[in-house]
Write an enzyme that holds these catalytic residues in place. Structure first.
Site, PDB file in Angstrom:
ATOM      1  N   THR B  29      33.506  65.944  61.479  1.00  0.00           N
ATOM      2  CA  THR B  29      33.350  64.499  61.296  1.00  0.00           C
ATOM      3  C   THR B  29      34.679  63.801  61.534  1.00  0.00           C
ATOM      4  O   THR B  29      34.765  62.793  62.230  1.00  0.00           O
ATOM      5  CB  THR B  29      32.863  64.195  59.860  1.00  0.00           C
ATOM      6  OG1 THR B  29      31.603  64.826  59.672  1.00  0.00           O
ATOM      7  CG2 THR B  29      32.738  62.705  59.620  1.00  0.00           C
ATOM      8  N   GLU B 100      28.555  53.978  75.538  1.00  0.00           N
ATOM      9  CA  GLU B 100      28.878  55.367  75.883  1.00  0.00           C
ATOM     10  C   GLU B 100      27.831  55.911  76.830  1.00  0.00           C
ATOM     11  O   GLU B 100      26.733  55.359  76.953  1.00  0.00           O
ATOM     12  CB  GLU B 100      28.954  56.225  74.614  1.00  0.00           C
ATOM     13  CG  GLU B 100      30.236  55.959  73.826  1.00  0.00           C
ATOM     14  CD  GLU B 100      30.345  56.820  72.577  1.00  0.00           C
ATOM     15  OE1 GLU B 100      29.385  57.545  72.260  1.00  0.00           O
ATOM     16  OE2 GLU B 100      31.405  56.738  71.920  1.00  0.00           O
ATOM     17  N   HIS B 216      31.263  70.396  76.748  1.00  0.00           N
ATOM     18  CA  HIS B 216      31.971  69.249  77.294  1.00  0.00           C
ATOM     19  C   HIS B 216      32.710  69.740  78.534  1.00  0.00           C
ATOM     20  O   HIS B 216      33.450  70.715  78.459  1.00  0.00           O
ATOM     21  CB  HIS B 216      32.950  68.689  76.260  1.00  0.00           C
ATOM     22  CG  HIS B 216      33.378  67.294  76.593  1.00  0.00           C
ATOM     23  ND1 HIS B 216      34.231  67.041  77.625  1.00  0.00           N
ATOM     24  CD2 HIS B 216      33.047  66.104  76.056  1.00  0.00           C
ATOM     25  CE1 HIS B 216      34.418  65.727  77.699  1.00  0.00           C
ATOM     26  NE2 HIS B 216      33.706  65.140  76.764  1.00  0.00           N
ATOM     27  N   ARG B 263      26.551  66.161  82.599  1.00  0.00           N
ATOM     28  CA  ARG B 263      27.679  66.994  82.162  1.00  0.00           C
ATOM     29  C   ARG B 263      27.376  68.482  82.204  1.00  0.00           C
ATOM     30  O   ARG B 263      28.263  69.280  82.498  1.00  0.00           O
ATOM     31  CB  ARG B 263      28.188  66.593  80.778  1.00  0.00           C
ATOM     32  CG  ARG B 263      27.168  66.644  79.672  1.00  0.00           C
ATOM     33  CD  ARG B 263      27.810  66.746  78.301  1.00  0.00           C
ATOM     34  NE  ARG B 263      28.498  65.533  77.864  1.00  0.00           N
ATOM     35  CZ  ARG B 263      28.701  65.218  76.584  1.00  0.00           C
ATOM     36  NH1 ARG B 263      28.243  66.014  75.645  1.00  0.00           N
ATOM     37  NH2 ARG B 263      29.340  64.141  76.247  1.00  0.00           N
ATOM     38  N   HIS B 324      30.911  72.123  72.466  1.00  0.00           N
ATOM     39  CA  HIS B 324      31.079  70.823  71.829  1.00  0.00           C
ATOM     40  C   HIS B 324      30.158  70.618  70.628  1.00  0.00           C
ATOM     41  O   HIS B 324      30.597  70.211  69.561  1.00  0.00           O
ATOM     42  CB  HIS B 324      30.833  69.745  72.880  1.00  0.00           C
ATOM     43  CG  HIS B 324      31.236  68.369  72.465  1.00  0.00           C
ATOM     44  ND1 HIS B 324      32.399  68.110  71.785  1.00  0.00           N
ATOM     45  CD2 HIS B 324      30.627  67.170  72.632  1.00  0.00           C
ATOM     46  CE1 HIS B 324      32.493  66.806  71.552  1.00  0.00           C
ATOM     47  NE2 HIS B 324      31.420  66.217  72.042  1.00  0.00           N
ATOM     48  N   ARG B 359      22.327  66.509  72.955  1.00  0.00           N
ATOM     49  CA  ARG B 359      22.558  65.382  72.064  1.00  0.00           C
ATOM     50  C   ARG B 359      23.054  64.145  72.815  1.00  0.00           C
ATOM     51  O   ARG B 359      23.902  64.253  73.704  1.00  0.00           O
ATOM     52  CB  ARG B 359      23.603  65.794  71.028  1.00  0.00           C
ATOM     53  CG  ARG B 359      23.946  64.769  70.006  1.00  0.00           C
ATOM     54  CD  ARG B 359      25.119  65.260  69.191  1.00  0.00           C
ATOM     55  NE  ARG B 359      26.285  65.434  70.052  1.00  0.00           N
ATOM     56  CZ  ARG B 359      27.370  64.665  69.971  1.00  0.00           C
ATOM     57  NH1 ARG B 359      27.438  63.700  69.086  1.00  0.00           N
ATOM     58  NH2 ARG B 359      28.387  64.876  70.779  1.00  0.00           N
ATOM     59  N   SER B 364      25.069  61.879  66.109  1.00  0.00           N
ATOM     60  CA  SER B 364      25.106  62.938  65.098  1.00  0.00           C
ATOM     61  C   SER B 364      25.576  62.467  63.725  1.00  0.00           C
ATOM     62  O   SER B 364      25.046  62.904  62.706  1.00  0.00           O
ATOM     63  CB  SER B 364      25.964  64.101  65.574  1.00  0.00           C
ATOM     64  OG  SER B 364      27.122  63.641  66.210  1.00  0.00           O
TER      65      SER B 364
END
Lengths: 310, 485
Positions: B29, B100, B216, B263, B324, B359, B364
């Site tokens: 986090t 994003e 990632h 990605r 990631h 995701r 998250s």
């Protein structure tokens, strides 16, 4: 005792590096001569655990050097040749052994010291041929037992102790090679000779043997026996030690099927080590036995139990 | 932490104990740079956010979970504000919303590029105000304490006293994060060894989508440090090139969209380039950017590069893909309940079905908070008068294994993991055998009371690895990570 130049060089280096050389009975005689201790695997284990030397050079096969490292983890343990394996130790694959344990959950696992550190870690007790009977007899009579990895030794133990055991199907390639046929011929040539066999030997040989026991037990038997001729069913290298201790006796090696010309049983792995390699390994301090600390700590538990019982 | 806070507010008399092996210092986090995706009406719509999430997740998502989280995200922003988190706002005091990748509208509520750190600090501060929440205790939870098919507490390893202690609890909540540490490079903190997932697996708890690991593609290659520094995807959006050692933009060999391809496909292409051509390196090249653009628009990237003595205006930046996020996990229902009575799972360790197989950015943190709040309200309604057998605290002395740093086990299989998960090559049987052998030894150590924090975490890593592999084999090869073949 006169030392060869190579031997003297080794002895000097050994003193200089505060090293101790342990050699198994089956090693070449010239190595045994310069060793600090010569013995069977149990005796050498004890020497290894008691040693305060910085370096231990273990002239034997891989599992023995591993055992020394487990017993003395802070000591640098060297082995002259990493190729010095043991067909018996190699016959026991860890995953299969764990599977065997899983399918017999209420069994104690007793493993012969001729096995890898991983097998030791997964075992409850370790034994050698000289204390196996004693260790098994220390359990309650109804205790179920798995014995690994030597089937011949296991069968011998079942007969000796009257216990039921689940046996791992492994064998020593050298002991397996004894030919019963050759033995009968030999017995006919020396009718008065006593037949001595190592417990790892095939049951056909064990059946006709006058005495079955570990290497050191055989030596004791020979020196104390009134007989003067002996047929020895074990490695040829052991004869060196026996002849020194009992010079007046006639010791005849029992031949193997493969090699009738030299008429003796030689463990190829045991002979991999040479004086030259011992010197080189002490000079370079390699190859070194490196064990995972967890495997080593786990393997120590069953070895300690053995040492306490024997 | 959020579950504890929500619950403490509802039922101040309930005793809550927090366990964290890192003493509350390490958390994914804290590393979150983005923020929380939360629809702000009227310009944006829940439907649009749902659609974006489903598309990113390749429609492997559970629609109920997607609606639950997305419709309640604004409420969570409000809760965080009440705990004192301040968000970036524009001149008219409206929330500043970031955009994003994968989002069709700007909807990322954030504080600069360190939202996660701010949230973590405020939650930690709030925790201290509650007397019924015990401060974070030292110790690593070794396993769940199971009795009669119920989770009745945890077994804790206290390295300082070499003791194993059984702690009883009416309910146990796993909030242990992901398992990035099984990979040679990860953006996760080093503590992400999949502890919660592994102990759940050992207890037979149901899991889903474990092989849905999100990678990632552009992480700065920083030799000597396992933890990877992200080079934001926005750099590629702004025109950065992905090139090989000879400066060629090789992505176009297999991907018509080049740097703007999804990605996961970029990860595969980069990994192929490196593994099929020994000695080859891959770089993110920003040298053609107008002078000053990087510093102005990507201050974090700029300062990061200067820390490692790289000038992106002068040299291309060496990159590699890194693990990631773990999209799957322990199956948790609307209340965070797992298949094991007494056990809850919240956050990255849980599989709620929100993410599907991939995701969507900034979903998250929102997910973790929504389910923390749900679990708290469920627990608050549980009667505490129900009789419970109180078991004596059991303490067992452990042989604490001392493993010198230089003698730590090496993981030759770690590098192979990228091949398994990025290129989808199955691990060889020899590798699997070695891992099983090692796991057996580690389990034996636990059974015989010979272990250390290191071996416990290694045991968790290997346990998770095997489950990830099983999950990959069991999957029907339709998910996003299999597109290559």
């Amino acid at each position: 005792m006169d030392l060869s130049p190579l031997q003297s060089q080794l002895v000097n280096l050994k003193t200089q590096k505060n090293a101790v050389i342990l050699a198994h009975y089956y090693q070449r005689p010239e190595i045994q001569q310069i060793a600090d201790h010569v013995g069977d695997s149990l005796e050498l284990s004890r020497k290894a655990s008691e040693s305060i030397a910085e370096i231990l050079v273990f002239c034997g096969v891989h599992f023995m050097a591993e055992t020394a490292k487990i017993l003395n983890p802070n000591c640098k343990v060297l082995i002259p040749d990493l190729e010095a394996g043991c067909s018996l130790a190699d016959s026991c694959a860890v995953l299969d052994f764990v599977q065997m344990r899983k399918s017999h959950p209420d069994h104690l696992a007793v493993s012969y010291i001729n096995c890898s550190a991983e097998i030791k870690a997964h075992s409850d007790y370790i034994c050698t041929s000289s204390n196996a009977v004693k260790i098994i007899n220390s359990f309650p009579r109804d205790q179920k037992i798995i014995f690994a990895p030597d089937r011949n030794l296991g069968e011998y133990l079942i007969r000796e102790t009257g216990r039921e055991m689940v046996l791992w199907d492994g064998a020593c390639a050298v002991h397996e090679a004894f030919s019963v046929q050759k033995l009968i011929e030999l017995v006919q040539s020396y009718p008065s000779a006593k037949i001595l066999a190592h417990p790892e030997s095939k049951s056909e040989i064990l059946k006709i043997a006058h005495f079955t026991g570990s290497t050191s037990a055989m030596i004791r038997y020979i020196t104390e026996s009134s007989a003067d001729k002996f047929l020895i069913g074990t490695e040829a290298g052991i004869l060196h030690q026996m002849k020194e201790l009992a010079p007046e006796k006639t010791l005849i090696p029992i031949p193997t099927k493969e090699d009738t010309t030299c008429a003796c049983s030689e463990c190829a792995y045991m002979k991999v080590n040479t004086l030259q390699k011992v010197l080189q390994c002490l000079e370079t301090e390699s190859p070194e036995i490196i064990l995972d600390p967890l495997v080593s700590s786990l393997a120590l538990v069953p070895i300690r139990r053995m040492l306490q019982l024997s | 932490m959020a579950t504890a806070l929500y619950l403490a507010k509802l039922r101040p008399e309930i005793q809550i104990r927090l366990m964290d092996k890192s003493g509350g210092l390490q958390s994914a986090t804290r590393l979150a740079q983005g923020g929380l995706a939360a629809v702000q009406l009227p310009h944006d719509s829940f439907e649009a956010h749902v659609k974006d999430t489903l598309e990113a997740g390749h429609y492997q998502n559970r629609p109920e979970a997607v609606w639950e989280v997305i419709s309640r995200a604004p409420e969570i922003i409000n809760d965080l504000s009440n705990w004192g988190v301040r968000w970036d706002r524009d001149e008219s005091d409206k929330l500043h919303l970031g955009l994003e990748g994968g989002h069709s509208y700007p909807r990322i509520v954030h504080q600069a590029d360190h939202s996660g750190k701010t949230i973590h600090e405020h939650l930690t501060f709030e925790l201290e105000k509650h007397k019924n929440i015990n401060p974070i205790a030292p110790g690593l939870v070794r396993d769940l304490w199971i009795k009669d098919s119920k989770c009745i507490g945890v077994i804790v390893w206290r390295e300082d006293s070499s003791q194993e202690i059984c702690l009883q609890a009416r309910h146990v909540i796993l909030a242990t994060g992901g398992s990035g540490a099984i990979f040679p490079r990860t953006t996760n903190p080093p503590s992400a060894t999949g502890d919660g997932l592994a102990m759940g697996i050992r207890a037979g708890v149901k899991t889903a989508g474990l092989h849905w690991i999100q990678f990632h593609p552009t992480v700065l290659l920083n030799s000597g440090d396992d933890r990877a520094f992200l080079l934001t995807e926005a750099l590629r959006g702004a025109g950065a090139y992905v090139v090989n050692s000879s400066g060629r933009r090789f992505l176009f060999d297999s991907l018509p969209k080049g740097e703007l391809a999804p990605r996961d496909l970029i990860c595969s292409a980069i990994w192929n380039e490196i593994t099929l051509n020994p000695g080859q390196m891959v770089y993110l090249d920003c040298r053609h950017f107008p002078k000053g653009k990087l510093h102005r628009e990507f201050p974090q990237v700029s300062s990061l590069c200067s820390q490692v003595n790289l000038d992106p205006e002068k040299v291309p930046l060496p990159i590699l893909p890194a693990a990631h996020y773990q999209c799957g996990g322990i199956i948790a229902d609307r209340w965070g309940k797992t298949s094991l009575p007494g056990l809850f799972a919240i956050g990255e360790v849980a599989h709620t079905g929100l993410h599907g197989s991939n995701r969507l950015a900034s979903n998250s943190l929102t997910e973790a908070l929504v389910y923390a709040k749900n679990a708290a309200s469920y627990l608050a309604n549980q009667s505490l008068t129900q009789k419970q057998e109180v078991l004596a605290e059991q303490i067992k002395q452990i042989f604490s294994l001392e493993i010198p740093e230089d003698n730590s086990p090496s993981y030759p299989w770690k590098d192979l993991l990228f091949d398994h998960f990025i290129r989808k090559t199955p691990p060889g049987s020899a590798l699997l055998r070695d891992i099983r052998l090692r796991l057996q030894i580690l389990n034996l150590g636990v059974n015989r009371g010979i272990y250390s924090s290191k071996t416990l975490q290694e045991r968790n890593l290997l346990q998770v690895y095997l489950e990830l592999f099983n999950s990959m084999q069991a999957s029907n090869h339709h998910d996003l990570h299999y597109q290559e073949n």
